[in-house]
Motif scaffolding. Structure first.
Motif, PDB file in Angstrom:
ATOM      1  N   LEU A  72      29.538 -85.694   8.118  1.00  0.00           N
ATOM      2  CA  LEU A  72      28.963 -84.264   7.568  1.00  0.00           C
ATOM      3  C   LEU A  72      27.618 -84.961   6.650  1.00  0.00           C
ATOM      4  O   LEU A  72      26.614 -83.990   6.768  1.00  0.00           O
ATOM      5  CB  LEU A  72      29.940 -83.968   6.107  1.00  0.00           C
ATOM      6  CG  LEU A  72      29.635 -83.098   5.332  1.00  0.00           C
ATOM      7  CD1 LEU A  72      29.273 -81.660   6.162  1.00  0.00           C
ATOM      8  CD2 LEU A  72      30.464 -82.728   4.217  1.00  0.00           C
ATOM      9  N   GLY A  73      27.511 -86.017   6.271  1.00  0.00           N
ATOM     10  CA  GLY A  73      26.335 -86.536   5.703  1.00  0.00           C
ATOM     11  C   GLY A  73      25.092 -86.637   6.828  1.00  0.00           C
ATOM     12  O   GLY A  73      24.127 -86.128   6.490  1.00  0.00           O
ATOM     13  N   ARG A  74      25.614 -87.137   7.987  1.00  0.00           N
ATOM     14  CA  ARG A  74      24.506 -87.353   8.890  1.00  0.00           C
ATOM     15  C   ARG A  74      23.954 -85.794   9.418  1.00  0.00           C
ATOM     16  O   ARG A  74      23.026 -85.614   9.823  1.00  0.00           O
ATOM     17  CB  ARG A  74      25.075 -87.835  10.080  1.00  0.00           C
ATOM     18  CG  ARG A  74      25.053 -89.335   9.834  1.00  0.00           C
ATOM     19  CD  ARG A  74      23.815 -90.157  10.149  1.00  0.00           C
ATOM     20  NE  ARG A  74      23.994 -91.449   9.739  1.00  0.00           N
ATOM     21  CZ  ARG A  74      23.728 -92.322  10.566  1.00  0.00           C
ATOM     22  NH1 ARG A  74      23.606 -92.312  11.827  1.00  0.00           N
ATOM     23  NH2 ARG A  74      23.972 -93.698  10.219  1.00  0.00           N
ATOM     24  N   ALA A  75      24.889 -84.895   9.473  1.00  0.00           N
ATOM     25  CA  ALA A  75      24.775 -83.506   9.941  1.00  0.00           C
ATOM     26  C   ALA A  75      23.699 -82.902   8.783  1.00  0.00           C
ATOM     27  O   ALA A  75      22.609 -82.076   9.219  1.00  0.00           O
ATOM     28  CB  ALA A  75      25.877 -82.589   9.793  1.00  0.00           C
ATOM     29  N   ILE A  76      24.064 -83.049   7.575  1.00  0.00           N
ATOM     30  CA  ILE A  76      22.951 -82.584   6.477  1.00  0.00           C
ATOM     31  C   ILE A  76      21.754 -83.008   6.613  1.00  0.00           C
ATOM     32  O   ILE A  76      20.580 -82.656   6.708  1.00  0.00           O
ATOM     33  CB  ILE A  76      23.623 -82.855   5.274  1.00  0.00           C
ATOM     34  CG1 ILE A  76      24.941 -81.921   4.991  1.00  0.00           C
ATOM     35  CG2 ILE A  76      22.648 -82.407   4.171  1.00  0.00           C
ATOM     36  CD1 ILE A  76      25.815 -82.122   3.919  1.00  0.00           C
ATOM     37  N   ILE A  77      21.621 -84.569   6.718  1.00  0.00           N
ATOM     38  CA  ILE A  77      20.475 -85.202   6.916  1.00  0.00           C
ATOM     39  C   ILE A  77      19.631 -84.796   8.132  1.00  0.00           C
ATOM     40  O   ILE A  77      18.577 -84.393   8.145  1.00  0.00           O
ATOM     41  CB  ILE A  77      20.521 -86.701   6.702  1.00  0.00           C
ATOM     42  CG1 ILE A  77      20.870 -87.470   5.542  1.00  0.00           C
ATOM     43  CG2 ILE A  77      19.282 -87.460   7.297  1.00  0.00           C
ATOM     44  CD1 ILE A  77      21.501 -88.542   5.500  1.00  0.00           C
ATOM     45  N   TYR A  78      20.368 -84.525   9.333  1.00  0.00           N
ATOM     46  CA  TYR A  78      19.629 -84.338  10.419  1.00  0.00           C
ATOM     47  C   TYR A  78      19.249 -82.569  10.372  1.00  0.00           C
ATOM     48  O   TYR A  78      17.994 -82.446  10.921  1.00  0.00           O
ATOM     49  CB  TYR A  78      20.679 -83.974  11.656  1.00  0.00           C
ATOM     50  CG  TYR A  78      20.674 -85.380  12.391  1.00  0.00           C
ATOM     51  CD1 TYR A  78      19.939 -86.775  11.765  1.00  0.00           C
ATOM     52  CD2 TYR A  78      21.627 -85.754  13.311  1.00  0.00           C
ATOM     53  CE1 TYR A  78      19.849 -87.901  12.357  1.00  0.00           C
ATOM     54  CE2 TYR A  78      21.676 -87.112  13.842  1.00  0.00           C
ATOM     55  CZ  TYR A  78      20.879 -87.962  13.269  1.00  0.00           C
ATOM     56  OH  TYR A  78      21.004 -89.558  13.902  1.00  0.00           O
ATOM     57  N   LEU A  79      19.807 -81.780   9.698  1.00  0.00           N
ATOM     58  CA  LEU A  79      19.430 -80.438   9.552  1.00  0.00           C
ATOM     59  C   LEU A  79      18.141 -80.457   8.307  1.00  0.00           C
ATOM     60  O   LEU A  79      17.284 -79.810   8.854  1.00  0.00           O
ATOM     61  CB  LEU A  79      20.514 -79.632   8.939  1.00  0.00           C
ATOM     62  CG  LEU A  79      21.586 -79.324   9.911  1.00  0.00           C
ATOM     63  CD1 LEU A  79      22.823 -78.540   9.168  1.00  0.00           C
ATOM     64  CD2 LEU A  79      21.234 -78.802  11.161  1.00  0.00           C
TER      65      LEU A  79
END
Length: 141
Positions: A72-79
């Protein structure tokens, strides 16, 4: 290490490298559009830990930047990175689209339990409780 774990590691390295290049390319806007220059600086600061974490996990980073240690954290960072680096050349726009798609895949991986989190997502000390700094030896009455 099985195939999904390697795929995640290589995708993190790939997108870390390409997003770093996109952010560095965006630094050329320092005199034309200062806002885009600042977005490039912030994107570079967010991207460096993505690459670094594939080789070494600093013990304090899990405590202070725990968003790097989950899907979830990586998804937010990537977005966020895709929104920050989509300005400028065709390379930046293509990288932003691919980064956004990868962020959505990471959101899907967080919501489903198809694969386990990679080893570097699990910090050295997995506890991020509020009172981690208090010694257990002291008895406070």
């Amino acid at each position: 290490m099985d195939l999904p774990q390697k795929l995640i590691k290589y995708s993190n390295l790939f997108f870390g490298a390409t997003t770093s290049l996109a952010a560095i390319g965006q630094l050329s806007y320092v005199f034309q559009q200062f806002g885009l220059f600042l977005l490039g600086l912030y994107a570079l600061a967010l991207t460096i830990p993505i690459i670094w974490l594939e080789f070494r996990v600093p013990p304090k980073l899990y405590k202070y930047a725990s968003t790097y240690f989950s899907f979830l954290g990586r998804a937010i960072i990537y977005l966020l990175l895709s929104a920050m680096t989509m300005y400028g050349s065709l390379f930046n726009k293509l990288n932003a689209v691919l980064l956004m798609l990868t962020g959505l895949v990471y959101l899907f991986l967080h919501a489903s339990s198809i694969i386990d989190e990679p080893e570097n997502f699990k910090g050295q000390n997995a506890s991020i409780a509020l009172n981690d700094d208090i010694d257990d030896e002291e008895d406070i009455i």
